[in-house]
Design an enzyme around this catalytic site. Structure first.
Site, PDB file in Angstrom:
ATOM      1  N   THR A  16       0.815  -1.219   0.000  1.00  0.00           N
ATOM      2  CA  THR A  16       0.000   0.000   0.000  1.00  0.00           C
ATOM      3  C   THR A  16       0.851   1.273   0.000  1.00  0.00           C
ATOM      4  O   THR A  16       0.318   2.367  -0.121  1.00  0.00           O
ATOM      5  CB  THR A  16      -0.916   0.028   1.249  1.00  0.00           C
ATOM      6  OG1 THR A  16      -0.080  -0.231   2.381  1.00  0.00           O
ATOM      7  CG2 THR A  16      -2.014  -1.021   1.170  1.00  0.00           C
ATOM      8  N   VAL A  19       6.424   2.890  -2.570  1.00  0.00           N
ATOM      9  CA  VAL A  19       7.230   1.937  -3.336  1.00  0.00           C
ATOM     10  C   VAL A  19       6.385   0.719  -3.719  1.00  0.00           C
ATOM     11  O   VAL A  19       6.459   0.219  -4.846  1.00  0.00           O
ATOM     12  CB  VAL A  19       8.494   1.501  -2.550  1.00  0.00           C
ATOM     13  CG1 VAL A  19       9.275   0.451  -3.323  1.00  0.00           C
ATOM     14  CG2 VAL A  19       9.394   2.698  -2.260  1.00  0.00           C
ATOM     15  N   ARG A  44      -3.705  -2.456   9.450  1.00  0.00           N
ATOM     16  CA  ARG A  44      -4.528  -1.294   9.060  1.00  0.00           C
ATOM     17  C   ARG A  44      -5.088  -1.435   7.654  1.00  0.00           C
ATOM     18  O   ARG A  44      -6.175  -0.941   7.358  1.00  0.00           O
ATOM     19  CB  ARG A  44      -3.669  -0.003   9.070  1.00  0.00           C
ATOM     20  CG  ARG A  44      -3.191   0.468  10.401  1.00  0.00           C
ATOM     21  CD  ARG A  44      -2.327   1.731  10.240  1.00  0.00           C
ATOM     22  NE  ARG A  44      -1.039   1.484   9.582  1.00  0.00           N
ATOM     23  CZ  ARG A  44       0.062   1.066  10.198  1.00  0.00           C
ATOM     24  NH1 ARG A  44       0.033   0.875  11.495  1.00  0.00           N
ATOM     25  NH2 ARG A  44       1.188   0.851   9.536  1.00  0.00           N
ATOM     26  N   ARG A 104      21.692  -3.854   3.911  1.00  0.00           N
ATOM     27  CA  ARG A 104      22.576  -3.378   2.831  1.00  0.00           C
ATOM     28  C   ARG A 104      24.057  -3.569   3.146  1.00  0.00           C
ATOM     29  O   ARG A 104      24.836  -3.912   2.264  1.00  0.00           O
ATOM     30  CB  ARG A 104      22.315  -1.891   2.545  1.00  0.00           C
ATOM     31  CG  ARG A 104      21.006  -1.659   1.824  1.00  0.00           C
ATOM     32  CD  ARG A 104      20.830  -0.185   1.537  1.00  0.00           C
ATOM     33  NE  ARG A 104      19.477   0.089   1.093  1.00  0.00           N
ATOM     34  CZ  ARG A 104      18.827   1.217   1.341  1.00  0.00           C
ATOM     35  NH1 ARG A 104      19.407   2.183   2.035  1.00  0.00           N
ATOM     36  NH2 ARG A 104      17.613   1.394   0.895  1.00  0.00           N
ATOM     37  N   CYS A 137      18.218   4.928  -2.643  1.00  0.00           N
ATOM     38  CA  CYS A 137      17.813   5.526  -3.930  1.00  0.00           C
ATOM     39  C   CYS A 137      18.853   6.520  -4.466  1.00  0.00           C
ATOM     40  O   CYS A 137      19.165   6.521  -5.660  1.00  0.00           O
ATOM     41  CB  CYS A 137      16.452   6.200  -3.782  1.00  0.00           C
ATOM     42  SG  CYS A 137      16.268   7.216  -2.318  1.00  0.00           S
ATOM     43  N   GLY A 168      10.677  10.221  -1.769  1.00  0.00           N
ATOM     44  CA  GLY A 168      11.705   9.421  -1.128  1.00  0.00           C
ATOM     45  C   GLY A 168      11.390   9.131   0.326  1.00  0.00           C
ATOM     46  O   GLY A 168      11.965   8.217   0.926  1.00  0.00           O
ATOM     47  N   LYS A 221      25.244   6.614   3.812  1.00  0.00           N
ATOM     48  CA  LYS A 221      24.805   5.483   2.966  1.00  0.00           C
ATOM     49  C   LYS A 221      25.409   5.612   1.573  1.00  0.00           C
ATOM     50  O   LYS A 221      25.879   4.636   0.992  1.00  0.00           O
ATOM     51  CB  LYS A 221      23.272   5.481   2.843  1.00  0.00           C
ATOM     52  CG  LYS A 221      22.553   4.952   4.070  1.00  0.00           C
ATOM     53  CD  LYS A 221      21.044   5.088   3.874  1.00  0.00           C
ATOM     54  CE  LYS A 221      20.320   4.781   5.163  1.00  0.00           C
ATOM     55  NZ  LYS A 221      18.879   5.058   5.070  1.00  0.00           N
ATOM     56  N   ARG A 243      16.676  17.896   1.197  1.00  0.00           N
ATOM     57  CA  ARG A 243      15.303  17.693   0.692  1.00  0.00           C
ATOM     58  C   ARG A 243      14.810  18.979   0.046  1.00  0.00           C
ATOM     59  O   ARG A 243      14.931  20.055   0.638  1.00  0.00           O
ATOM     60  CB  ARG A 243      14.356  17.398   1.847  1.00  0.00           C
ATOM     61  CG  ARG A 243      14.439  16.021   2.339  1.00  0.00           C
ATOM     62  CD  ARG A 243      13.228  15.196   1.992  1.00  0.00           C
ATOM     63  NE  ARG A 243      13.430  13.900   2.619  1.00  0.00           N
ATOM     64  CZ  ARG A 243      13.569  12.752   1.986  1.00  0.00           C
ATOM     65  NH1 ARG A 243      13.450  12.688   0.675  1.00  0.00           N
ATOM     66  NH2 ARG A 243      13.773  11.648   2.642  1.00  0.00           N
ATOM     67  N   HIS A 250      14.565  12.484  -7.638  1.00  0.00           N
ATOM     68  CA  HIS A 250      15.704  13.189  -7.040  1.00  0.00           C
ATOM     69  C   HIS A 250      16.594  13.774  -8.135  1.00  0.00           C
ATOM     70  O   HIS A 250      16.594  13.309  -9.269  1.00  0.00           O
ATOM     71  CB  HIS A 250      16.593  12.212  -6.254  1.00  0.00           C
ATOM     72  CG  HIS A 250      15.963  11.640  -5.020  1.00  0.00           C
ATOM     73  ND1 HIS A 250      14.808  12.111  -4.456  1.00  0.00           N
ATOM     74  CD2 HIS A 250      16.375  10.618  -4.214  1.00  0.00           C
ATOM     75  CE1 HIS A 250      14.534  11.401  -3.377  1.00  0.00           C
ATOM     76  NE2 HIS A 250      15.452  10.484  -3.200  1.00  0.00           N
ATOM     77  N   GLN A 329      13.237   8.122  -8.024  1.00  0.00           N
ATOM     78  CA  GLN A 329      13.713   7.203  -6.995  1.00  0.00           C
ATOM     79  C   GLN A 329      12.669   6.185  -6.597  1.00  0.00           C
ATOM     80  O   GLN A 329      13.015   5.144  -6.041  1.00  0.00           O
ATOM     81  CB  GLN A 329      14.295   7.944  -5.794  1.00  0.00           C
ATOM     82  CG  GLN A 329      13.366   8.314  -4.713  1.00  0.00           C
ATOM     83  CD  GLN A 329      12.321   9.290  -5.184  1.00  0.00           C
ATOM     84  OE1 GLN A 329      12.544  10.067  -6.094  1.00  0.00           O
ATOM     85  NE2 GLN A 329      11.157   9.207  -4.575  1.00  0.00           N
TER      86      GLN A 329
END
Ligand SMILES: NC(=O)c1ccc[n+]([C@@H]2O[C@H](COP(=O)([O-])OP(=O)(O)OC[C@H]3O[C@@H](n4cnc5c(N)ncnc54)[C@H](OP(=O)(O)O)[C@@H]3O)[C@@H](O)[C@H]2O)c1
Length: 346
Positions: A16, A19, A44, A104, A137, A168, A221, A243, A250, A329
């Site tokens: 939902t 992504v 939910r 990752r 991303c 993002g 990252k 941002r 992006h 992204q």
């Protein structure tokens, strides 16, 4: 019985979300072969109906039993959900492609951009468990165009500044930017729930936690993931992540120091042939990549390809290159990259 892996049974965890919804579009657009699809989210959302490939599906609550008969589990429900359910999924035989940051940097877990290091998934088979991590991303958007330049002339130092969109940070952040924009235009105070600061008509340093060294997590990252994906810690990398009040896609300004000379023409030729890259670099008309160009698209758009003049007179002319890139992204930075990883396993 799991389906034949030529038509794997697929679970989408976080279906939902921003992504998750993109996963459905990408799977359908690429005609990814699917036996049965399972839509998973929190309690939910349980019972909600979502259309996929012309059929209506019911969203189920994610539980430990969700992965029976699943061959491929695409995770995008946040790091804690991945940490808890990723190993359960793998144990049940469902190969995980995880969009969160949970695994990752875990040694032994491949971190993959299919255009860059597809060999990292060698030996992993759908329906046989295992976890593969999708990079951050901003890292993906940077490495799709930079890696072919790195292969040609070796990046020794990279300085990147990002201009990161609301998408993002998920569906709720997109809704917040929209709501704040209306509120500000109506002369009302902006409602801040997802971000601590006003986002509409503003910009701010990336909302991830700031470490003792002054770098936020997003910036680190980009540094650490690049080293892991390239399998090389020698390139020196620094990042500044910001941002901006853009809904989707992006952008990044990238300055490269190279070990070998590379002309603008040579760089353009390399980028022109690079998989997943499109060039928008029209100096005459001052037309370069924008987030709107990249929104909803698969490619990373590259422009402002120019020699770094700060090296003039230093004997290092030709060893520096500037680029401006933009990529969606939600697609290449998340869902598309993960589906491309899954395609490597078919
Ligand atoms: N947005 C991006 O561009 C991007 C890029 C790369 C990676 N990622 C990563 O992908 C993940 C999701 O991001 P997003 O932007 O799609 O976020 P989002 O729009 O907020 O969606 C979050 C999803 O996770 C589900 N979820 C939350 N708690 C859950 C629980 N306890 N059990 C099962 N499902 C649960 C939500 O389901 P409900 O609707 O039921 O709450 C929703 O489907 C994050 O780890 C993020 O770091 C995002």
């Amino acid at each position: 019985m799991a389906a034949s892996t030529s038509r794997p049974n697929v679970a989408i965890v976080g279906v939902t979300g921003a992504v998750g919804q993109e996963f459905l579009r990408v799977l359908e657009q690429r005609n990814f072969p699917i036996g049965h699809v399972k839509m998973l989210a929190s309690a939910r959302s349980a019972g909600k109906r979502i259309d996929f490939k012309g059929k209506s599906h019911t969203v189920e609550e994610l539980t430990e039993k969700s992965f029976k008969d699943v061959d491929l589990a695409l995770f995008s429900a946040g790091g804690s959900i991945s940490k808890q359910y990723g190993p359960i999924s793998s144990e049940a035989g469902a190969t995980v492609v995880d969009n969160s940051s949970a695994f990752r940097m875990t040694p032994g877990i491949p971190l993959v951009v299919p255009e860059v290091n597809p060999e990292a998934v060698k030996g992993i088979k759908l329906g046989k468990g295992g976890i593969i991590a999708n990079p951050n991303c901003s890292t993906i958007i940077m490495l799709v165009p930079v890696t072919p330049l790195h292969r040609a002339a070796t990046v020794v130092r990279m300085v990147v500044s990002t201009y990161q969109a609301a998408s993002g940070a998920g569906a709720a952040a997109m809704a917040e930017l929209e709501q704040q924009t209306r509120e500000v235009l109506d002369g009302r105070p902006a409602t801040c729930k997802i971000f601590k600061q006003q986002y509409a008509f503003n910009l701010f340093s990336h909302n991830s936690a700031v470490q003792d060294n002054g770098y936020n997590e997003e910036e680190l990252k980009m540094v650490r993931e690049t080293h892991k994906i390239w399998g090389d810690e020698r390139p020196k990398i620094t990042a500044m992540c910001v941002r901006v009040p853009v809904m989707r896609a992006h952008a990044e300004s990238i300055n490269l120091t190279l070990a070998k000379k590379l002309t603008v023409e040579e760089a353009r030729e390399i980028l022109d042939k690079a998989p997943g890259v499109s060039i928008i670099d029209d100096r005459k008309n001052n037309r370069f990549p924008t987030p709107l160009d990249a929104s909803g698209r698969d490619d990373i758009y590259v422009g402002r390809i120019r020699e770094d003049i700060s090296r003039n007179g230093s004997g290092q002319e030709g060893y520096g290159l500037d680029l401006f890139v933009s990529g969606d992204q939600l697609r290449k930075g998340a869902a598309l990259n993960a589906v491309q990883i899954a395609e490597l396993l078919l």
